[in-house]
Structures are given as structure tokens and as C-alpha cells.
Design an enzyme around this catalytic site. Structure first.
Site, mmCIF file in Angstrom:
data_model
loop_
_atom_site.group_PDB
_atom_site.id
_atom_site.type_symbol
_atom_site.label_atom_id
_atom_site.label_comp_id
_atom_site.label_asym_id
_atom_site.label_seq_id
_atom_site.Cartn_x
_atom_site.Cartn_y
_atom_site.Cartn_z
ATOM 1 N N TYR A 158 0.846 -1.019 -0.038
ATOM 2 C CA TYR A 158 -0.123 -0.290 0.279
ATOM 3 C C TYR A 158 0.915 1.385 0.151
ATOM 4 C CZ TYR A 158 -3.791 -3.588 1.049
ATOM 5 O OH TYR A 158 -4.514 -4.062 1.034
ATOM 6 N N PRO A 211 -11.379 -0.912 -3.132
ATOM 7 C CA PRO A 211 -12.560 -1.450 -4.130
ATOM 8 C C PRO A 211 -13.745 -0.212 -3.634
ATOM 9 C CG PRO A 211 -11.744 -3.502 -2.265
ATOM 10 C CD PRO A 211 -11.442 -1.220 -2.638
ATOM 11 N N HIS A 271 -7.735 0.801 0.798
ATOM 12 C CA HIS A 271 -7.699 -0.552 1.761
ATOM 13 C C HIS A 271 -6.195 -0.843 2.702
ATOM 14 C CE1 HIS A 271 -7.508 -4.592 0.914
ATOM 15 N NE2 HIS A 271 -8.069 -4.934 0.185
ATOM 16 N N LYS A 286 -22.348 -27.742 -3.234
ATOM 17 C CA LYS A 286 -22.664 -28.868 -1.479
ATOM 18 C C LYS A 286 -22.603 -30.324 -1.996
ATOM 19 C CE LYS A 286 -22.786 -24.447 1.417
ATOM 20 N NZ LYS A 286 -23.968 -24.282 1.933
ATOM 21 N N SER A 287 -24.221 -30.573 -3.124
ATOM 22 C CA SER A 287 -24.929 -31.634 -3.153
ATOM 23 C C SER A 287 -23.886 -32.664 -3.139
ATOM 24 C CB SER A 287 -26.276 -31.469 -3.660
ATOM 25 O OG SER A 287 -25.322 -31.054 -5.462
ATOM 26 N N LYS A 294 -20.775 -32.435 -2.754
ATOM 27 C CA LYS A 294 -19.972 -32.996 -1.749
ATOM 28 C C LYS A 294 -18.247 -31.830 -2.056
ATOM 29 C CE LYS A 294 -21.598 -36.658 0.683
ATOM 30 N NZ LYS A 294 -22.824 -36.841 -0.251
ATOM 31 N N SER A 312 -16.163 -28.194 -2.062
ATOM 32 C CA SER A 312 -16.326 -27.280 -1.586
ATOM 33 C C SER A 312 -16.959 -26.114 -2.652
ATOM 34 C CB SER A 312 -14.602 -26.898 -1.561
ATOM 35 O OG SER A 312 -14.361 -25.370 -1.396
ATOM 36 N N ASP A 345 -16.856 -22.747 -2.663
ATOM 37 C CA ASP A 345 -14.987 -21.803 -3.177
ATOM 38 C C ASP A 345 -13.848 -22.011 -4.570
ATOM 39 O OD1 ASP A 345 -14.152 -19.573 -2.742
ATOM 40 O OD2 ASP A 345 -12.577 -20.282 -2.232
ATOM 41 N N TYR A 387 -4.734 -15.437 -8.758
ATOM 42 C CA TYR A 387 -4.792 -14.281 -7.418
ATOM 43 C C TYR A 387 -5.580 -14.792 -5.982
ATOM 44 C CZ TYR A 387 -3.278 -11.434 -3.185
ATOM 45 O OH TYR A 387 -3.478 -10.785 -2.401
ATOM 46 N N SER A 393 -7.815 -14.963 4.715
ATOM 47 C CA SER A 393 -7.514 -14.411 6.305
ATOM 48 C C SER A 393 -5.919 -15.101 6.668
ATOM 49 C CB SER A 393 -8.851 -14.049 6.145
ATOM 50 O OG SER A 393 -8.491 -13.773 7.471
ATOM 51 N N THR A 420 -3.167 -10.601 4.783
ATOM 52 C CA THR A 420 -3.040 -12.548 4.229
ATOM 53 C C THR A 420 -2.531 -13.157 3.748
ATOM 54 O OG1 THR A 420 -3.018 -10.864 2.052
ATOM 55 C CG2 THR A 420 -5.523 -10.225 3.243
ATOM 56 N N SER A 466 -11.805 -12.795 -5.475
ATOM 57 C CA SER A 466 -12.061 -13.385 -4.367
ATOM 58 C C SER A 466 -13.573 -13.174 -3.911
ATOM 59 C CB SER A 466 -11.516 -11.833 -3.045
ATOM 60 O OG SER A 466 -11.679 -10.594 -3.994
#
Ligand SMILES: *[C@@H]1O[C@H](CO)[C@@H](O)[C@H](O)[C@H]1NC(C)=O
Ligand SMILES: *[C@@H]1O[C@H](CO)[C@@H](O)[C@H](O)[C@H]1NC(C)=O
Length: 636
Positions: A117, A130, A351, A432-433, A435, A437, A439, A461, A465, A474, A563
Site C-alpha cells: 500500500y 474496491p 484498502h 455442496k450436494s 460434496k 467445496s 469456493d 490470486y 485471511s 492475508t 475473491s
């Protein structure tokens, strides 16, 4: 340049589901989460670890492989092996880094804030700050707009009480409490430009904390005291009458001093220094910097894209240039609420002091506050002091700089293009159904979309966290892997069958999950390598060869900046790409849909956010198709 645009996300591993659900739907409160005291965990948070040298080098080599040729990889391997050799340079740097880690609360904090930064010299607009778009509103009159603004302010002040009284629920990741220090850094904070390096001024927790906000309208700035006689925040009705007063006193556009804050930081630093020589300017700057936050009451959007979500996103990110509302901003300010004329509402945040979670929580609180308010705008019972107009003495040579800022910002405005959309094929429930993830699944869809367009993998990228650790911020998840590349190739291979494709998908997802887990545990590649590089710089050494190598450059030239921002309501986060030939891609996975904010630059002939959107939707559908086909075969 590998600069973090943002993190917000909270990683979704099966075992951390309840945390995700809390973010996904805070309306249901902290159900299932034992609410603990905000600062309870703080004193016992573990320190950010320093991974072992060999562990990082091994992970690093694996991560660059899909991005380089065999020949390039061979050279990289040599460089890395030499760097990591016994009694070599790597070990020397590593031991200095370990020493530093022993004596500091977080070995990374100062370096990170500087490299990501404060030393970064590009404008904060588009390149760093952002936008967060709130659920869109319908305003027909000025009163509608000001009513809403008053409620946003009252809601934010209500949230500030929780921060001041330390009653914000403690964020958890699984069983681990997270660092909460960022919550204390968002109000009363401002970035201060410098000629070669910026700094941050925190006033929120000082002995003499601010009691005012600053309102911008028509490029004029007003200081409004928002605490009454008994130090109680004004109510929405009182705030409304104060806003009204500001608007009535600024019917003609003022000199857009605020546009200077959109300059590259060296230029703004220089101009700021010059303007500060004047006492009046200095006092006005201080009022802005000390203010709890800024509220921009905007005029009409000059150029409409025909899509309100896109309009709102751009309004939050760059204000549509000088013919729009970009003069009605102070981009150094940590929080600026943006209240559009027709109901495009949201905020933009500088940020450097914090990541997304405190900001997203603040937004959630405001949206709930507005939903629960009775909206009675009784006139104030007591006489309020009139908002104070902030005055500036702008010397004539500054006109040139203002013109300059206008045209540089205009280029950025012309350059940035965004496509914000909701993918309605399915959402996290379907993933999820299976099984899988959600993300990791979406991250792989993004890899596939990039491969589909560019016929090669792109460095990706994703922010993770590290708030499990004291003052953690991060780590980078390097989402592009050998497995993700193999997956993309298989998906696009007409000769591969769905069983093979599903196997490739699952192995790519596993690889992503593993890296993501390492990252939240402070064992990623990027921050550790940054640490080693910074040690070398501090000790006056040459930058080690590893950092000049093509593999390093290519794997840190993040063509995809992504993200997950699981906001409740229909809010979404958006930002520009991290590199000129890249994409920004922020997403909010909902139960049966996924909201995306994607961006690219017009100056890059090979990237278009509309093309990216199409490739992304195709990828998501294809991934579902192969799962279905493979599922059917399994049943036969
Ligand atoms: C947009 O800005 C231009 C130039 O400042 C102005 O001439 C025009 O009237 C504006 N359009 C709208 C719709 O406000
Ligand atoms: C898919 O292709 C692989 C490799 O050619 C083959 O071994 C496998 O039997 C095929 N599976 C189906 C279900 O067709």
C-alpha cells in the site's frame, strides 16, 4: 507488481461451514455460533509462523510449473536449488527472518503495509480501492436520496457504538478466534499522501476522537457534528436536516479539489505538501482526515451503461470521472459512502487499514438498520449547529494539476470495463450436494474460463485471511496449479470422457483446498518469499536471483485477481484487475445463484469482461454437465 486488491472472504471448508453461513446470512444472527467477547481472543492469538525454507521452495516450484516451459522450469529449478542449498543464501535470509519473527508481534505487518500500500505509487482509484454496492434503491426526489443517506449515517454511527464498546461479535474460523484489530481502524482513519511514500493517520481510537463526519455535495465539503449535547449520536431526522442544509448551500459545482486524491501518489503527495502551506487548506484537510467517515451525495450518473448494477459498481469505483461525480470524493478516506441520485448506493474504501470483513459487517449492519427503521423524519427538537463549510485556497498553478488529474482519471474511467451479473444456473447448494467445496469449485471454473479464452493457464490470486494470527491480514492462494491446468485441458479435450473430466475436477479441487488451508495457516508461498526478499533488501544485498527469474515474475503477475465476498442481501463487491492484461473477479455464492463482479481494461486487446463472463458461465454449466453425466454412468 503483485499488490493485494482485496480479501474478504472466508474460506469454506466443510469444517468451517458455520462461519461461512454466518457471513452468508447474518440475518439469521450468530445462530449456532457461540458469541464471544470481541477482544477475548486477542491476547492469546498465535504469532504468524515462518514456514521452513524447504517447504516453501518445494511449494513454489510446484506452483510455477504450469506457467513456464520445460526449459524455463529447468533453469528455475537450478536457481531455487542453489538458493535453498545448505549454507546458501536462502538459509542465511531464513535465519534472519526467524530472528525477526521472534522479536515482533507479526513479522510481516510493516513490510506488508509498505509494499502492498504505502509505497505503491499508482492511484488508489481502480488500482487499489474496491467498491461495495449495496442493494439498489429507487429515489425519485432529493428527499428520498437524503432520507436514505441519513439512515446510512445513523446506521453507521450505531455500528460505531458496537466498535467503541467492543461488542462486535468475535469472528471465528472453526474453533479459532480471529484477530479483531482491523475493526478499530476503519472509523476516523485516512491515508496521507507523501512524495515518495504515504502514511496512515488513525484518529478513531485517539484520546480526542472525532465527533464529526464530512459530507460532499457538488464538490463542496461540509463538516457535520454528529454527536449532540450528551455525546449521543444524532438521529436520522436530525441528520436529514443537516444534509439538507449542506445541499442548499452548494447548488453550484465547486472547484473539484477532491479530484487531486485520484492522482498517482507522487503527484498528489507533492501537491498536498504545497497546499498544506496554506493554513486554511491544512485545517480543511485535517477535518476530512479526522472525520469518522465521508458521505458523498452524488449528482446524476452522466454515462449509463444500461445496467444499473454496472453503473453502481463504476460509481463506487471511480465516480465516472469529472463529468460524473469523481470530484465529489476524497479517495484517501478509508470509508466513503456513496449515495447516488437515482438510488445507486454503496461505498468505496481505501484498502490500507483493513480488509473486507469489518467493512462488510458494517454494511450488513446498516442494511439491517435501515430495514428496521421507522423512517419518521421529525424535525430536530434542539437547535443544531450549522454544518461548517470546508474552505480551500487553491493557488492558480494548482488549476493545471486539477486539469491533469481530470484527464488521468478520465483515461482510467475510459479504460475500466465491468460486467456485473448473477449466474442463475445453480449456486452453492448444488455444489455442496456434490460434496465439493463451493469456493474451490468456483475458483476452478475461473481457471477454466481463462484457459478457454487464452489457451493457457493464468496466474490466479485468491486472498485468504490470516487473521487466525495476531495482526494477520492475508496470504495469497495460488489457485493456478498443475491440477487446475490438467483439469482445464481435460474439460476442453473432445476425446476425454466425463469420468476423466470429473476425476480431473476433483483432483484440481483437492489441490486448491490444500493450498487454501495452508494459506489460512500462514504457510503459503508469497508472504514468506516477500519476507526473504525484504530481509535481503534491508541487509543491503542484491535482490536474489530467484526474484528476477521468469517463473517468479510470471507466477506473481496475477492475471486473475479473485475473491469470495459472501455478503448477505444483494450486495456485491467489485474492483479492477490487478495487472493491465488481467481480470478482476469477485463473487458472492448464494444458495441457488452466484453473483459476479468482473472487470478488465479496454487498453488490453485480449481481455474483455463480456467474453470472460460468457466463458465463465459456459465453464460452470459444463462442470455441472460432466458431474451429471458421470453420476448417471455410476448408477448404471
Ligand atoms: C454529461 O456531461 C456532459 C459534459 O459535462 C454534459 O454536456 C451533459 O449534459 C451531461 N449529461 C447528462 C445526462 O448529465
Ligand atoms: C473413459 O476413458 C478412459 C480412458 O480412455 C477409459 O479407461 C474409461 O473406461 C472410459 N470411461 C467410460 C465410462 O467411458
Amino acid at each position: 507488481m503483485w499488490i493485494l486488491v482485496l480479501e474478504i472472504f472466508i474460506y469454506v471448508f466443510q469444517q468451517q461451514r458455520h462461519l461461512f453461513e454466518k457471513y452468508q446470512n447474518p440475518c439469521s444472527g450468530a445462530m449456532g455460533v457461540i458469541t464471544r467477547k470481541m477482544t477475548e481472543g486477542q491476547s492469546s492469538l498465535p504469532r504468524l509462523p515462518v514456514p521452513t525454507l524447504q517447504e516453501t521452495l518445494k511449494k513454489y516450484l510446484k506452483s510455477v510449473k504450469p506457467l513456464v516451459t520445460d526449459e524455463e522450469f529447468r533453469i528455475t529449478e537450478e536457481i531455487v536449488n542453489k538458493f535453498g542449498a545448505q549454507n546458501g543464501l536462502g538459509e542465511k535470509l531464513q535465519s534472519s527472518l526467524e530472528e525477526r519473527a521472534k522479536i515482533s508481534e507479526n513479522w510481516l505487518t510493516d513490510w506488508w503495509i509498505s509494499t502492498a500500500y504505502l509505497d505503491y505509487r499508482w492511484p488508489v482509484v481502480v488500482w487499489s480501492s474496491p467498491g461495495l454496492v449495496f442493494p439498489l434503491q429507487e429515489f425519485h426526489t432529493l428527499d428520498d436520496q437524503l432520507n436514505y443517506a441519513s439512515l446510512v449515517i445513523a446506521g453507521a454511527l450505531d455500528y460505531k457504538i458496537m466498535v467503541d464498546e467492543k461488542t462486535v461479535p468475535l469472528d471465528m474460523m472453526g474453533k479459532d478466534p480471529l484477530d479483531m484489530s482491523q475493526y478499530f481502524k476503519i472509523f476516523g482513519t485516512c491515508r496521507i499522501p507523501g512524495v515518495t511514500r504515504d502514511s496512515i493517520a488513525f484518529h478513531g481510537q485517539s484520546d480526542n476522537p472525532p465527533t464529526h463526519i464530512v459530507v460532499a455535495h457538488n464538490n463542496h465539503f461540509f463538516k457535520i457534528d454528529v454527536y449532540g449535547k450528551r455525546r449521543l449520536p444524532l438521529n436520522a431526522g436530525q441528520i436529514f436536516s443537516q444534509l439538507r442544509n449542506c445541499v442548499e448551500r452548494s447548488t453550484h459545482p465547486g472547484v473539484p479539489v477532491g479530484i487531486l486524491t485520484s492522482q498517482n501518489r507522487n503527484a498528489w503527495g507533492k501537491n498536498y505538501k504545497q497546499l498544506c502551506k496554506d493554513k486554511l487548506n491544512k485545517a480543511s484537510f485535517e477535518d476530512i482526515q479526522r472525520s469518522i467517515f465521508l458521505v458523498c451525495i452524488d449528482g446524476p450518473i452522466n454515462k449509463s451503461s444500461g445496467c444499473r448494477a454496472n453503473d453502481a459498481a463504476l460509481q463506487c469505483i471511480h465516480g465516472n470521472g469529472i463529468s460524473g461525480n469523481a470530484g465529489n470524493r476524497w479517495y484517501d478516506k478509508t470509508i466513503q459512502f456513496i449515495i447516488g441520485k437515482k438510488g445507486e448506493v454503496g461505498l468505496t474504501y481505501e484498502h490500507s487499514p483493513a480488509e473486507g470483513p469489518p467493512i462488510a459487517n458494517l454494511m450488513d449492519h446498516i442494511v439491517k438498520y435501515i430495514g428496521g427503521s421507522k423512517q419518521d423524519y421529525q424535525l430536530p427538537a434542539v437547535e443544531l449547529s450549522k454544518p461548517k463549510r470546508l474552505m480551500f485556497n487553491i493557488p492558480s498553478d494548482m488549476d493545471y494539476e486539477i486539469e491533469n488529474s481530470k484527464s488521468s482519471l478520465e483515461s482510467l474511467v475510459q479504460d475500466l470495463e465491468m460486467t456485473c451479473f448473477t449466474f442463475t444456473g445453480f449456486g452453492k447448494n448444488y455444489i455442496k450436494s456434490q460434496k465439493l467445496s463451493p469456493d474451490s469449485f468456483i475458483q476452478m471454473a475461473i481457471q477454466l474460463a481463462f484457459y478457454r479464452i487464452h489457451k493457457e493457464p493464468g496466474a490466479q490470486y485468491e486472498s485468504a485471511s490470516t487473521r487466525k494470527f495476531l495482526h494477520g491480514r492475508t496470504e495469497t492462494i495460488r489457485s493456478c496449479s498443475e491440477e487446475s491446468t490438467h483439469f482445464a485441458q481435460k474439460m476442453l479435450d473432445p476425446n476425454a470422457n466425463s469420468t476423466q473430466k470429473v476425476m480431473a475436477l476433483k483432483s484440481a479441487i483437492e489441490a486448491h483446498k490444500k493450498y487454501a488451508l495452508d494459506a489460512v495457516n500462514g504457510r503459503g508461498v508469497d508472504r514468506h518469499l516477500l519476507g526473504l526478499k525484504m530481509i535481503a533488501i534491508e541487509q543491503g544485498m542484491d535482490i536474489p536471483k530467484l526474484f528476477m527469474d521468469v517463473s517468479y515474475l510470471r507466477s506473481s503477475h496475477m492475471r486473475l485477481s479473485t475473491s469470495q465476498v459472501p455478503a448477505e442481501c444483494e450486495a456485491f463487491m467489485c474492483y479492477g484487475p490487478l495487472v493491465p492484461d488481467g481480470y478482476g473477479c469477485c463473487y458472492n455464492p448464494r444458495s441457488d445463484s452466484i453473483v459476479f463482479g468482473t472487470s478488465a481494461l479496454n487498453s488490453s486487446p485480449e481481455t474483455h469482461s463480456t467474453v470472460f463472463r460468457k466463458a465463465l458461465e459456459e465453464s460452470l454449466y459444463d462442470m455441472r454437465t460432466v458431474l451429471i453425466e458421470d453420476g448417471l454412468k455410476a448408477k448404471l
